[in-house]
Every structure is written in structure tokens, then in C-alpha cells.
Design an enzyme around this catalytic site. Sequence first.
Site, short mmCIF file in Angstrom:
data_model
loop_
_atom_site.label_atom_id
_atom_site.label_comp_id
_atom_site.label_asym_id
_atom_site.label_seq_id
_atom_site.Cartn_x
_atom_site.Cartn_y
_atom_site.Cartn_z
N ASP A 281 0.86 -1.17 0.00
CA ASP A 281 0.00 0.00 0.00
C ASP A 281 0.91 1.23 0.00
OD1 ASP A 281 -2.16 1.61 -0.16
OD2 ASP A 281 -3.22 0.77 1.55
C1 BGC Z 1 -4.99 3.24 -0.05
C2 BGC Z 1 -5.18 2.23 -1.15
C3 BGC Z 1 -5.09 2.92 -2.49
C4 BGC Z 1 -3.75 3.59 -2.59
C5 BGC Z 1 -3.52 4.29 -3.91
C6 BGC Z 1 -3.74 4.07 -0.25
O1 BGC Z 1 -3.67 5.13 0.63
O2 BGC Z 1 -4.98 2.60 1.20
O3 BGC Z 1 -6.40 1.58 -0.99
O4 BGC Z 1 -5.30 2.02 -3.52
O5 BGC Z 1 -3.65 4.56 -1.57
O6 BGC Z 1 -4.30 5.39 -4.07
#
Ligand code: BGC
Length: 740
Positions: A281
Site C-alpha cells: 500500500d
Molecule cells: C490506499 C489504497 C489505495 C492507494 C492508492 C492508499 O492510501 O490505502 O487503498 O489504492 O492509496 O491510491
Amino acid sequence: MKRVYFLLAFSALGMNVYGQKTTDQRVAELLSKMTLEEKVGQMVQYSGFEYATGPQHSNSAAVLDEIKKGKVGSMLNVAGAEETRAFQKLAMQSRLKIPLLFGQDVIHGYRTTFPVNIGQAASWDLGMIEKSERIAATEASAYGIHWTFAPMVDIARDPRWGRVMEGPGEDTYLGTQIGLARIKGFQGKGLGSLDAVMACAKHFAAYGAAVGGRDYNSVDMSLRQLNETYLPPFKAASEAGVATFMNSFNDINGIPATANQYIQRNLLKGKWNYKGFVVSDWGSIGEMIPHGYAKDTAEAAEKAIQGGSDMDMESRVYMAELPKLVKEGKVDTKLVDDAAGRILTKKFEMGLFDDPYRFSNEKRQKEQVNNQENRKFGREFGSKSIVLLKNKDNILPLSKTVKTVALIGPFGKETVSNHGFWSVAFKDDTQRIVSQFDGIKNQLDKNSTLLYAKGCNVDDQDKTMFAEAVETARKADVVIMTLGEGHAMSGEAKSRSTIGFSGVQEELLKEIAKTGKPIVLMINAGRPLIFNWAADHIPAIVYTWWLGTEAGNSIADILFGTVNPGGKLPMTFPRTEGQIPVYYNHYNTGRPAKNNTDRNYVSAYIDLDNDPKFPFGFGLSYTEFTYSDLVLSSENLKGDQKLNISVTVSNTGKYDGEEVVQLYIRDLFGKVVRPVKELKGFKKIFIKKGETKKVEFTLTPENLKFFDDELNFDWEAGEFDIMVGTNSQNVQTKRVNWVK
Ligand code: BGC
């Protein structure tokens, strides 16, 4: 026989029957030409510069340069035929011309937005959910996007957690079915089709179980609970061929998910034999330093790759550290080959080596700018996601010829807020979104009048607009109040400690109620809210979540009865925050409360009933459904026999309608205690008024399996209650004895 030898010979050479190389062969050949830095480059993902979906520390010129040097494998938040083409051109300047993958959070629709995901879950309509992702994939891929970071399949039992808006709710079975439908929709006929995007099962794992519902917080639970409640949607996603996984920000029992060998190596890539790749993530590899799990970026990179993270999203740690770590002998080069190979495999499968620009097509993009078919579907999907919570004296549906209707509340004329959270694109696209006011106005008779007063803001203490709102209500025959929480009050990093209407909205409602006018309350939210006063005093309540581009039309379709509401809650609605977590499939305890009056030494609060305000699976209709004749094929079963279950459902009301018939079981005694109810099936059926339908389910021992304390997954002989009904509280029950 000859044919078999022929096939074997080709596959030994890494070729398919046509003499072409297989993907594995192409990947191996490419890897053999790559330097260590180029391989690690494939494992690097940066965000584009226009908008960020996390804390960004980018130097855009340096990123562009690194792409040209083959040091970047993927970009997120780069979208549009023109922009993706421009970035891909840079990648084509690199030594080996390896194309970039473009990822984006396509969460509940893209150019056409659909209900937020918790609202979609309330439809219990797997066909519509799949279709919505088919549309989202068609639109997103036309904008050059290869990969969505969805579905989020995190089970969540705590509505304070802001990300419940993005998930399927509290139930593992329902959540698994929804996850599968979404993956099928996104990946369509398979990777490589021009209208398919790679899906991503996230957040692996247990992100939805953050202590206290506070986003990014720790998760501390038994492995039994983890395997039984939180992992099944992921396992099912892996079996269904989801292209990628994303891990999560939280630690699980003290080990950050990003470096968690148990979930990523032992289970996902081991026991489940998953062949796709895992993206971290946003920044989660670097965040293992503040977690206290890695002392510096080198250790973070080392632990992340050992733990199974293949791609580094915006931590900027892999490129800085991995080549060194390999040279120092701290990281086996095989791990890098494996990770880069998994990523390259997807690029081959997407057809990007054959044509890196194949998704960046301005003509296709143009066709999706305002696709009327997609909007039409969005309108229908929106109305199917709405849940009718109360309809005293059948106030609803409203007649289109009511003389004067007043729409009151801060969301009445909003446009963008109807998107809800996680609609990263087209925020400025106010013209296309149908406001609630416009939707209602469009359906009211031309001789009727629609008045409007804002009444208050979403989230402050200003009451200066109350007087005008009260005046407006006085002039009306019916008042429609539109209240809730702000559209950006749920979503990532949007946990709330209190989950009522924000600001002075409840006070406004009380003032309007004093006028004595009949009130229909619409609740806009990305999570279950607590609204006891309203639930006890307002005659009609519809839960509208956030419905997307066509919100106003979907809402009006329900209010005026063009569509009969059929949604059911995918999460339990608590009475107070102090009751959280409250969920239907809890254990009985040794001292279960028998009723709400005797609280003496039982598992209860001395000041609160155990029952929720609205149970899981609850939702009303404008018509009445009557259940009768629960019939079991046998009350004594043995081994692999099947249990056939049928129930009769009659539409005894005045409207045609849809009902979600729900099947629960209770395993009465076990090696480990079992929940008081577990959803095992559901059927959404349409019944015309006056008609009756027989609904059938089948259970096999497979449906009875659970994890014991040593993580064996099996079923036990014994007695089981079989329950069928209209929600998790209102069921008919029969008992069976099932021996091995
Ligand atoms: C989130 C993800 C997301 C990623 C990209 C993160 O902060 O937890 O779910 O896909 O950002 O935007």
C-alpha cells in the site's frame, strides 16, 4: 498420442502449440537480459503529479528521468489516453523498452460513478455489481488505465472505520460473493481484452479490524478468527484469478502486513499457490520504520521483499536499497527475479509488449465521456442500493401530484458530493451529476411546486438558516429532509469517534418536525450512522448512501415509487457508539442475555439493550412479503448428503417487489464455539403482487466447515439450526442432525 508428444515437445521449449513462446518463456528470456537495477525497476511504482491519493514526496523531473532509464515499472494516478501515451513514450526510450503499467483507484465506477461500495453491497445484487465493474473497466481502460486497486474485500464490523464505505460490510459470505462479482466484472473476458482491467484484492489483510475503528491502527486477533472471518474473500479472489493483491498498512499481531511472511508467503504464495503479484500500500514499506519493525529503509526493503511484497508503491525504498542488499548477499537474487517476473507476466498478459499504447486510444475515450447507456444503468443501480428503514402509515411512495414539496437539507442541491469518497477523477464534472433537487423536480408533476431550503451546513454550528427552512417547510404538504454526514467524512483516514449526523443537522430536523408536516428523511452516508431520535420520531426513512452520477434520479425513482425499494443492510446499525463492535454473527457467551429487561449477571450493558437499532440484512419494501412452509429434505443427514431447503414467499402487499431471502445456520456445539447465526446463502427474487414463489437452497458439509484452534478446516457431526428469513433477526427455524 502423437499430439501429446507434440504438445510436450513444445511446452519443453516453452512454446505453445502454434510454436509461439509461452508467457513464462518470454518472461524468463527478458529477465535474462535485465540488469539487477532494471529488475528492481519493475518493482517500483510512483504516483503521477496531478493528484495524489496519499502523502507524496515526488520530484517529477527525477521520476520522468527514471522512467527513461528503465527504473520504474508502474505509475498510479496517471490517466487519460494522451497522458498515458506520453508516459509510455518515455518508457519506450529505456534500454529494454519495457512498458509501464498504469494503475488507478477505480472504486465505484469511473467516468460514470455508481453507489459507494457499501451501498452497492446493500443491493445484494451480484449481477448488477458485476455489471457495474464491467462498465467501470470499459470506461477506465478507454482512458488508458490497465489496473484498478479494487475490489476492497475487507470485512469490517466497526462503522467508525471510515473505509467501510469502500467495502462489502460485515459478513464474510456476502463479502466473498461481492468480491468475486467485482473481479469478474473488472477482468471481463480476461487480461488482454481491451475492455478489461487487472483487479486487485485489497487490503491483505484484516485492515478492516483496526482496533477502535481508527484507520491504520493495529490488528490483534487469533489466527483462527483471521482465517475464518477476514481471509476467505482473499482466498476466493486468489482462486478466481485476481491479477494482483495489495497488502495493508496495519500490523497483524505485531507484524506489519507488508512484511508478513505468514499471510503473504505461507498462505498466499504458498498454500494458495497465487501467481499474480503483490503491491504494497502507499508508502507502507517505509512505514515499517515508524511501526518499529525496521530500523531504517534498508531493513524495511529487506523485510518487505522477504515478506512477499513485490512492488513498492511510493515508499521509494526498493530502488534505493534492494540492489545494494542483493550485492551484500542479504537478499537472494531469486526473490527479485520472482517479484519482477510476476510483474512482467502481467504486462505480457495485458498485451503491452505487443503494443504498449493499446489502451491509450482517444477515440475509445471519447465514446465514454458521457455514455448514456452507462448512466441509465447507474440510475437503476442507485435505486437498487437504497434501503427503506421505516415507512409508518405508508407515507411512501409519494404521489407525483403532491401540490407542494419542500426539499430541506445541506445535500439537496449538491452535485459532486453525490460521488462519495474515492472518486479520484472528474471532481470538477458538476454538470453531469444529477442533484437530488433536480432528480425530484424532474419527476414531480408540472403543476406541483418543489421548494428548497438548505437549512444548515454539513458540519458547523451555524443555525442562521433554520428560520428560512422552517418557513419553507410550513408552505409544503410534504417535507423531504436530506441529512447525513459529509461525502468526505467516510473513506480513507476518515474514521469518526461519533457517527451521528454532523453539525447541527439533527437540531434542524427537530425544528422542522415541530411544524407537524409529514417528513421523509433521506440519509446520505458512507457508513451506518446513529440517528435514534430520527428513527423514533420521523415516519419515513430511506438510507441513500452516496449514489453517484445519477443520484438524484435514483432517489426520485424510489420516493415516487417508480422503483420499489429492495435493499438490505450489509452491516448492523448500532444504537450507540458504546455498543460497537456489534454484529449479527457473534458468539452466544456463557451468560447470554435472554431479554432486554433482565440484566442481572448476563452479558449485557446495564444501560443498553443488546439488540442493534437495525439488524444485518434488514430492509423494507412498499409491499409485504409473507414467509411460510420452511421445508427440509431431511432432518437426519449422513456424510456427504445434500440438504435441500425450501421456503414459500408470498407478496401479500400492493406492489410488485424484490425480496432478498436469506439462509442462516447455527452449529449448536463445536470443538470451538460457533456463531449464533452465519449467513450461508441468499436469493434475490422478484415477486408480482398477489403471487407466491418457492425459494430453494442446498447445503452440503462443505458449508458447515470451520477452523478449529489448530487451524484445521473441517465440519463436525451434530445438530444444526437451519434458518430462513427476511433479515438476520426475523427467521423461521428447523433443526437437523448431521452425522459423519
Ligand atoms: C490506499 C489504497 C489505495 C492507494 C492508492 C492508499 O492510501 O490505502 O487503498 O489504492 O492509496 O491510491
